[in-house]
Design an enzyme around this catalytic site. Sequence first.
Site, mmCIF file in Angstrom:
data_model
loop_
_atom_site.group_PDB
_atom_site.id
_atom_site.type_symbol
_atom_site.label_atom_id
_atom_site.label_comp_id
_atom_site.label_asym_id
_atom_site.label_seq_id
_atom_site.Cartn_x
_atom_site.Cartn_y
_atom_site.Cartn_z
ATOM 1 N N HIS A 189 -1.915 -0.428 -10.013
ATOM 2 C CA HIS A 189 -2.459 -1.296 -8.941
ATOM 3 C C HIS A 189 -3.120 -2.539 -9.531
ATOM 4 O O HIS A 189 -4.327 -2.729 -9.384
ATOM 5 C CB HIS A 189 -3.451 -0.523 -8.053
ATOM 6 C CG HIS A 189 -3.739 -1.218 -6.748
ATOM 7 N ND1 HIS A 189 -4.172 -0.568 -5.629
ATOM 8 C CD2 HIS A 189 -3.648 -2.531 -6.384
ATOM 9 C CE1 HIS A 189 -4.356 -1.438 -4.640
ATOM 10 N NE2 HIS A 189 -4.034 -2.644 -5.087
ATOM 11 N N GLU B 194 -4.578 7.145 -5.313
ATOM 12 C CA GLU B 194 -4.816 6.491 -6.598
ATOM 13 C C GLU B 194 -6.317 6.373 -6.872
ATOM 14 O O GLU B 194 -7.097 6.290 -5.937
ATOM 15 C CB GLU B 194 -4.166 5.097 -6.611
ATOM 16 C CG GLU B 194 -4.738 4.157 -5.558
ATOM 17 C CD GLU B 194 -4.018 2.822 -5.487
ATOM 18 O OE1 GLU B 194 -2.791 2.798 -5.355
ATOM 19 O OE2 GLU B 194 -4.737 1.801 -5.548
ATOM 20 N N ARG C 99 0.853 -1.181 0.000
ATOM 21 C CA ARG C 99 0.000 0.000 0.000
ATOM 22 C C ARG C 99 0.887 1.228 0.000
ATOM 23 O O ARG C 99 1.959 1.225 0.613
ATOM 24 C CB ARG C 99 -0.873 0.040 1.265
ATOM 25 C CG ARG C 99 -2.060 -0.899 1.233
ATOM 26 C CD ARG C 99 -3.142 -0.430 0.265
ATOM 27 N NE ARG C 99 -4.331 -1.261 0.371
ATOM 28 C CZ ARG C 99 -4.545 -2.372 -0.320
ATOM 29 N NH1 ARG C 99 -3.667 -2.784 -1.203
ATOM 30 N NH2 ARG C 99 -5.651 -3.062 -0.150
HETATM 31 C C1 8YV Z 1 -7.325 -4.947 -4.973
HETATM 32 C C2 8YV Z 1 -5.633 -5.250 -3.315
HETATM 33 O O1 8YV Z 1 -8.275 -5.393 -4.135
HETATM 34 O O2 8YV Z 1 -5.684 -7.413 -2.405
HETATM 35 C C3 8YV Z 1 -5.607 -6.210 -2.196
HETATM 36 O O3 8YV Z 1 -5.476 -5.764 -1.054
HETATM 37 O O4 8YV Z 1 -5.341 -4.108 -3.149
HETATM 38 C C4 8YV Z 1 -6.039 -5.646 -4.665
HETATM 39 O O5 8YV Z 1 -6.074 -7.000 -4.879
HETATM 40 C C5 8YV Z 1 -7.692 -5.086 -6.388
HETATM 41 O O6 8YV Z 1 -7.102 -4.039 -7.032
HETATM 42 C C6 8YV Z 1 -9.168 -5.059 -6.655
HETATM 43 O O7 8YV Z 1 -9.696 -3.833 -6.439
#
Ligand code: 8YV
Length: 315
Positions: free
Chosen positions: A281, A263, A234
């Site tokens: 992402h 983002e 993150r």
């Molecule tokens: C997002 C993610 O969920 O697993 C996570 O924590 O950030 C990603 O897999 C993905 O971009 C779907 O929105």
Amino acid sequence: MTRPEILQMGPYPDWDQEPLDAAFVMHRYFTAADKGAFLAEVGPRVRGIATRGELGASAEVIAACPKLEVISVYGVGFDAVNLEACRARGIRVTNTPDVLTKDVADLGVAMMLAQSRGMIGAEAWVRSGDWAAKGLYPLKRRVWGRRAAVLGLGRIGYEVARRLAGFEMEIAYSDTGPKDYATGWQFIADPVALADWADFYFVTLAASAATRHIVGRQVIEALGPEGMLINISRASNIDEAALLDALETGRLGSAALDVFEGEPALNPRFLALPNVMLQPHHASGTVETRKAMGQLMRDNLTAHFAGRPLPTPVL
Ligand code: 8YV
């Protein structure tokens, strides 16, 4: 039986949306022009929230849903869900661990390879005619045999390290303590000392208030002008202002980033930098993984409303 009403924070692929629409009454928050008015209207009937890792559920959204019972996250990270508000009201929270681990690790390793060998620039070198006009592409840095650090040896960090071992890299990691599954890898507890040791520095840490800016100016400068920072966790784990300063002044060699503060908008200073690789992402973004994530996100909602144990609860 009446279908439970669910607040949906962002879009999903059709293969998830169709079964969701069949099993639940889905309220698409992300399409509402006036989000406040939308929440005031549907919030009192909402019993579940379907969200994504980066979208989560804020205290404000949770407060607008007094009958909320469960939040199902499509993603492993649940840092964007206000857990305090959930704990206070006994709201269950689920995520989608394991199914995405190896794809996320693959993208991290791919970014390291592509950035270290200058593959994006090399592609442009061919397409622009520079190869024919200017000759050989500038030399880049080797990956194999060099030192890779993993900050956070959880599921994803472990899979990154396993892959790097295949590139004959020296591996060290930092975590809350040495891990018994990390045989052959050096434990360096202090993130700054780890950066001082490393050529490549992977950030694979679950984000929380406690890890905010754990990669700060000291870590970045210890990694140094020859170092590369790779983030597949993150944005909040890194002090982005310190990162931008270091990339602009050459105090950090380069970075490869899949996540950004605010983002999908990102700080325009990134766009002017030649020494950073920018990805949208999408570390979990394969058909196979996203199908498994969607299934697990729906399985958690279904289990909750059927009174069965949640497959992958976090709260
Ligand atoms: C997002 C993610 O969920 O697993 C996570 O924590 O950030 C990603 O897999 C993905 O971009 C779907 O929105």
